[in-house]
Design an enzyme around this catalytic site. Sequence first.
Site, PDB file in Angstrom:
ATOM      1  N   HIS A 178     -37.830  30.056  -8.691  1.00 55.83           N
ATOM      2  CA  HIS A 178     -37.558  30.867  -9.889  1.00 55.83           C
ATOM      3  C   HIS A 178     -37.431  29.946 -11.092  1.00 55.83           C
ATOM      4  O   HIS A 178     -36.605  29.045 -11.092  1.00 55.83           O
ATOM      5  CB  HIS A 178     -36.264  31.662  -9.718  1.00 55.83           C
ATOM      6  N   TYR A 238     -28.590  39.403 -14.038  1.00 57.17           N
ATOM      7  CA  TYR A 238     -27.131  39.429 -14.177  1.00 57.17           C
ATOM      8  C   TYR A 238     -26.823  40.502 -15.225  1.00 57.17           C
ATOM      9  O   TYR A 238     -27.342  40.424 -16.348  1.00 57.17           O
ATOM     10  CB  TYR A 238     -26.599  38.077 -14.648  1.00 57.17           C
ATOM     11  N   PRO A 266     -18.501  33.605  -7.382  1.00 59.03           N
ATOM     12  CA  PRO A 266     -19.932  33.452  -7.112  1.00 59.03           C
ATOM     13  C   PRO A 266     -20.847  33.541  -8.341  1.00 59.03           C
ATOM     14  O   PRO A 266     -21.985  33.071  -8.276  1.00 59.03           O
ATOM     15  CB  PRO A 266     -20.247  34.569  -6.119  1.00 59.03           C
ATOM     16  N   LYS A 312     -22.739  28.635  -7.587  1.00 54.84           N
ATOM     17  CA  LYS A 312     -22.423  27.202  -7.485  1.00 54.84           C
ATOM     18  C   LYS A 312     -21.794  26.755  -6.166  1.00 54.84           C
ATOM     19  O   LYS A 312     -21.843  25.567  -5.825  1.00 54.84           O
ATOM     20  CB  LYS A 312     -21.480  26.810  -8.642  1.00 54.84           C
ATOM     21  N   TYR A 324     -26.901  25.975 -14.760  1.00 55.49           N
ATOM     22  CA  TYR A 324     -27.390  26.849 -13.684  1.00 55.49           C
ATOM     23  C   TYR A 324     -28.308  26.094 -12.730  1.00 55.49           C
ATOM     24  O   TYR A 324     -28.208  26.246 -11.510  1.00 55.49           O
ATOM     25  CB  TYR A 324     -28.126  28.064 -14.286  1.00 55.49           C
TER      26      TYR A 324
END
Length: 389
Positions: free
Chosen positions: A72, A200, A292, A296, A384
């Site tokens: 991704h 998200y 979550p 990580k 990220y």
Amino acid sequence: MRTQVAIIGAGPSGLLLGQLLHKHGIDNVILEARTGEYVLGRVRAGVVEKGTVDMLDEAGVGARLHREGLVHDGTEIAFDGKRHRIDFAELTGKTVVVYGQTEITRDLMDGRAATGGKTIYEAADVSLHDFDGSSPKVRYKKDGKEHELACDFIAGCDGYHGASRRSVPEKSIKTFERVYPFGWMGLLSETPPVSPELIYIHSPRGFALCSMRSNTRSRYYVQCDAGDKTEQWSDERFWNELRARLDEKGRDELVTGPSIEKTIAPLRSFVAEPMRFGRMFLAGDAAHIVPPTGAKGMNLAVSDVHYLSRAFIEYYKEKSSAGIDHYSAKALARVWKAVRFSWWMTSMLHKFPETGEFGEKIQIAELEYLFSSKSAATALAENYVGLPY
Ligand code: FAD
Ligand code: DHB
């Protein structure tokens, strides 16, 4: 029985450490409280940083991830009914791989079986002794019999509820904790993902996350109350709630189906300091928990194992204690940055009962800033995809 490194726990951190030590000729035994099937049945992490991929390659177990993992190069964040994209590849030159923790665990278990590494499953009443001296021992019960494993070092890779951290005297450890007033209700289904990238979602009804395990298997989460039980969440209730939190396009395109698995995860930030106690070292969830949001936890377990494996290799190959002496400080420096990022993502995206309308306005301002400033988007992206080791 005697070994060089006794590893407690056969989650990602224990199995990876065992594999890396074996590669360097360092003898190790893993003691796991559960059965292998139970460990494989836990559906957890899905997003793998590049650093984690490199570590799995180094351990010789990355081939299937490269074949089956989904690369991704960005993610979407939705708020106010609209989606915005963070382009990891453009902002950082890096990508992540979507590949389940279950699959990583299976690859590590297969790798261990192929190299003849010893794992004792269903080891009961594991207890750690004498790690403040030069001859540590681990005692456990197997099939009703008592056993003792003598070793040079103990690696506590046994998760948040494990025995390792709890065996440290209270005066020698300091813990830092924040418990969030909500959880994540997660559902796995054999349905195509609603979108090719993760979404998200910030919504007035609470957070939601659309993730996946493959092009035919989806993993979705919705923010739920801290005390909720899975029985309160029928499939129908879950899908209705997810639909209500999605944007219009998502609502139209969501494919629903029966759940294969449903679990509720509580959300907390937790760090124990230090991560070394004489000849015992904590790694992964045994030392720290992150909420979550931001994906990580497992990646952090792997970066701990990076530092710890190198420390042991240095000790045995170069007769130097430098790596061992610096392990805790090095690992914690990276841990706190991931704790900060996970806390920040959680704070920005969830509905907090106590902050009211002011809190919601601040969240929207933060999100608008994120998508109007390349610097802000880059800060999210570089955390990220994973900070350097
Ligand atoms: P664990 O996986 O907890 O393994 C510890 C092992 O020790 C277990 O097998 C346990 O049975 C064993 N054990 C416990 N006590 C004892 C004992 N007394 N004796 C012997 N053995 C014992 N992380 C990410 O990086 N990306 C994500 O996308 C992500 N998503 C997540 C989503 C959810 C819903 C959840 C709950 C977690 C997520 N995580 C994610 C976090 C990730 O799953 C954990 O951080 C990771 O499992 C930590 O690995 P570990 O090996 O340190 O601990
Ligand atoms: C998944 C879990 C996460 O916590 C996250 O941030 C992204 C994906 C997952 O399970 O797929």
